[in-house]
Scaffold this motif. Structure first.
Motif, PDB file in Angstrom:
ATOM      1  N   VAL A  27       3.298   2.913  -9.327  1.00  0.00           N
ATOM      2  CA  VAL A  27       2.691   1.599  -9.094  1.00  0.00           C
ATOM      3  C   VAL A  27       2.582   1.249  -7.622  1.00  0.00           C
ATOM      4  O   VAL A  27       1.817   0.368  -7.259  1.00  0.00           O
ATOM      5  N   ASP A  28       3.336   1.956  -6.778  1.00  0.00           N
ATOM      6  CA  ASP A  28       3.301   1.630  -5.355  1.00  0.00           C
ATOM      7  C   ASP A  28       2.663   2.735  -4.513  1.00  0.00           C
ATOM      8  O   ASP A  28       2.941   2.873  -3.327  1.00  0.00           O
ATOM      9  N   ASP A  29       1.775   3.501  -5.127  1.00  0.00           N
ATOM     10  CA  ASP A  29       1.032   4.523  -4.401  1.00  0.00           C
ATOM     11  C   ASP A  29      -0.201   3.946  -3.689  1.00  0.00           C
ATOM     12  O   ASP A  29      -0.954   4.690  -3.072  1.00  0.00           O
ATOM     13  N   CYS A  30      -0.402   2.643  -3.781  1.00  0.00           N
ATOM     14  CA  CYS A  30      -1.573   1.999  -3.197  1.00  0.00           C
ATOM     15  C   CYS A  30      -1.152   1.030  -2.092  1.00  0.00           C
ATOM     16  O   CYS A  30      -0.077   0.419  -2.161  1.00  0.00           O
ATOM     17  N   ALA A  31      -2.020   0.876  -1.111  1.00  0.00           N
ATOM     18  CA  ALA A  31      -1.727  -0.005   0.029  1.00  0.00           C
ATOM     19  C   ALA A  31      -1.480  -1.451  -0.406  1.00  0.00           C
ATOM     20  O   ALA A  31      -0.598  -2.123   0.136  1.00  0.00           O
ATOM     21  N   ASP A  32      -2.233  -1.939  -1.394  1.00  0.00           N
ATOM     22  CA  ASP A  32      -2.054  -3.326  -1.849  1.00  0.00           C
ATOM     23  C   ASP A  32      -0.661  -3.559  -2.431  1.00  0.00           C
ATOM     24  O   ASP A  32      -0.119  -4.659  -2.337  1.00  0.00           O
ATOM     25  N   SER A  33      -0.086  -2.522  -3.004  1.00  0.00           N
ATOM     26  CA  SER A  33       1.269  -2.645  -3.548  1.00  0.00           C
ATOM     27  C   SER A  33       2.280  -2.854  -2.421  1.00  0.00           C
ATOM     28  O   SER A  33       3.223  -3.636  -2.556  1.00  0.00           O
ATOM     29  N   LEU A  34       2.071  -2.170  -1.323  1.00  0.00           N
ATOM     30  CA  LEU A  34       2.982  -2.320  -0.184  1.00  0.00           C
ATOM     31  C   LEU A  34       2.902  -3.731   0.388  1.00  0.00           C
ATOM     32  O   LEU A  34       3.926  -4.318   0.764  1.00  0.00           O
ATOM     33  N   VAL A  35       1.707  -4.284   0.415  1.00  0.00           N
ATOM     34  CA  VAL A  35       1.530  -5.673   0.866  1.00  0.00           C
ATOM     35  C   VAL A  35       2.290  -6.608  -0.076  1.00  0.00           C
ATOM     36  O   VAL A  35       2.986  -7.532   0.370  1.00  0.00           O
ATOM     37  N   ALA A  36       2.201  -6.347  -1.368  1.00  0.00           N
ATOM     38  CA  ALA A  36       2.893  -7.183  -2.352  1.00  0.00           C
ATOM     39  C   ALA A  36       4.407  -7.054  -2.213  1.00  0.00           C
ATOM     40  O   ALA A  36       5.136  -8.043  -2.339  1.00  0.00           O
ATOM     41  N   TYR A  37       4.902  -5.846  -1.926  1.00  0.00           N
ATOM     42  CA  TYR A  37       6.333  -5.668  -1.670  1.00  0.00           C
ATOM     43  C   TYR A  37       6.759  -6.524  -0.471  1.00  0.00           C
ATOM     44  O   TYR A  37       7.764  -7.215  -0.514  1.00  0.00           O
ATOM     45  N   ARG A  38       5.984  -6.435   0.602  1.00  0.00           N
ATOM     46  CA  ARG A  38       6.327  -7.195   1.814  1.00  0.00           C
ATOM     47  C   ARG A  38       6.342  -8.697   1.542  1.00  0.00           C
ATOM     48  O   ARG A  38       7.205  -9.421   2.021  1.00  0.00           O
ATOM     49  N   ARG A  39       5.387  -9.154   0.754  1.00  0.00           N
ATOM     50  CA  ARG A  39       5.314 -10.580   0.400  1.00  0.00           C
ATOM     51  C   ARG A  39       6.547 -10.989  -0.415  1.00  0.00           C
ATOM     52  O   ARG A  39       7.145 -12.034  -0.174  1.00  0.00           O
ATOM     53  N   ALA A  40       6.947 -10.141  -1.356  1.00  0.00           N
ATOM     54  CA  ALA A  40       8.119 -10.435  -2.185  1.00  0.00           C
ATOM     55  C   ALA A  40       9.398 -10.436  -1.347  1.00  0.00           C
ATOM     56  O   ALA A  40      10.270 -11.289  -1.526  1.00  0.00           O
ATOM     57  N   ILE A  41       9.501  -9.508  -0.414  1.00  0.00           N
ATOM     58  CA  ILE A  41      10.676  -9.461   0.471  1.00  0.00           C
ATOM     59  C   ILE A  41      10.716 -10.699   1.355  1.00  0.00           C
ATOM     60  O   ILE A  41      11.787 -11.299   1.550  1.00  0.00           O
ATOM     61  N   ALA A  42       9.572 -11.118   1.864  1.00  0.00           N
ATOM     62  CA  ALA A  42       9.518 -12.339   2.678  1.00  0.00           C
ATOM     63  C   ALA A  42       9.952 -13.549   1.860  1.00  0.00           C
ATOM     64  O   ALA A  42      10.670 -14.431   2.359  1.00  0.00           O
ATOM     65  N   ASP A  43       9.550 -13.591   0.604  1.00  0.00           N
ATOM     66  CA  ASP A  43       9.947 -14.683  -0.282  1.00  0.00           C
ATOM     67  C   ASP A  43      11.464 -14.687  -0.486  1.00  0.00           C
ATOM     68  O   ASP A  43      12.109 -15.729  -0.404  1.00  0.00           O
ATOM     69  N   VAL A  44      12.041 -13.520  -0.731  1.00  0.00           N
ATOM     70  CA  VAL A  44      13.493 -13.417  -0.902  1.00  0.00           C
ATOM     71  C   VAL A  44      14.206 -13.834   0.386  1.00  0.00           C
ATOM     72  O   VAL A  44      15.188 -14.580   0.344  1.00  0.00           O
ATOM     73  N   ASN A  45      13.707 -13.384   1.523  1.00  0.00           N
ATOM     74  CA  ASN A  45      14.315 -13.766   2.801  1.00  0.00           C
ATOM     75  C   ASN A  45      14.266 -15.277   3.005  1.00  0.00           C
ATOM     76  O   ASN A  45      15.217 -15.876   3.506  1.00  0.00           O
TER      77      ASN A  45
END
Length: 132
Positions: A76-94
């Motif tokens: 599910v994270d083999d795509c660039a958009d997935s990495l953006v979504a990961y970063r967004r989720a990490i920012a939310d947790v932070n």
């Protein structure tokens, strides 16, 4: 495959599968008897959506991951958009951590202030009121 099998193989309830379908995470066709019929990919989509949800990624935010999988990628994270979504989720947790840290610090300051004024400890206060 029927909804019960999808749910069992994905480790979720049939209610969860229905909810994911209603939100457009997966689709089904109908058999002649009216039962939903899912393809093999449904198990993977449900499993991944559930895993992402357990990590705090809301269902509406799983689209980049699930689209990546549906496009034929192995992960599910083999795509660039997935990495953006990961970063967004990490920012939310932070952000949540910062918020909770600020609340903890404010409560700690209030406690120190109260203790510094010689307030009666709660257990002493409770014992005094029970004796009355």
């Amino acid at each position: 495959m029927r909804i019960g099998e999808v749910a069992a193989r994905a480790g979720v309830s049939t209610k969860t599968v229905r909810h994911y379908e209603s939100q457009g995470v997966l689709s089904s066709s109908r058999l002649s008897n009216g039962y939903r019929d899912y393809d093999e990919n449904a198990v993977r989509l449900v499993s991944e959506a559930h895993l992402l949800g357990s990590l705090g990624i809301r269902l509406g935010e799983t689209r980049p991951f699930l689209d990546c999988l549906s496009a034929g990628n192995e992960r599910v994270d083999d795509c660039a958009d997935s990495l953006v979504a990961y970063r967004r989720a990490i920012a939310d947790v932070n952000g949540r951590i910062a918020e909770l840290t600020a609340r903890r610090d404010a409560l700690s300051a209030l406690l120190r202030d109260a203790e510094g004024r010689g307030s009666i400890p709660l257990c002493e206060f409770t014992a005094r009121t029970e004796e009355s």
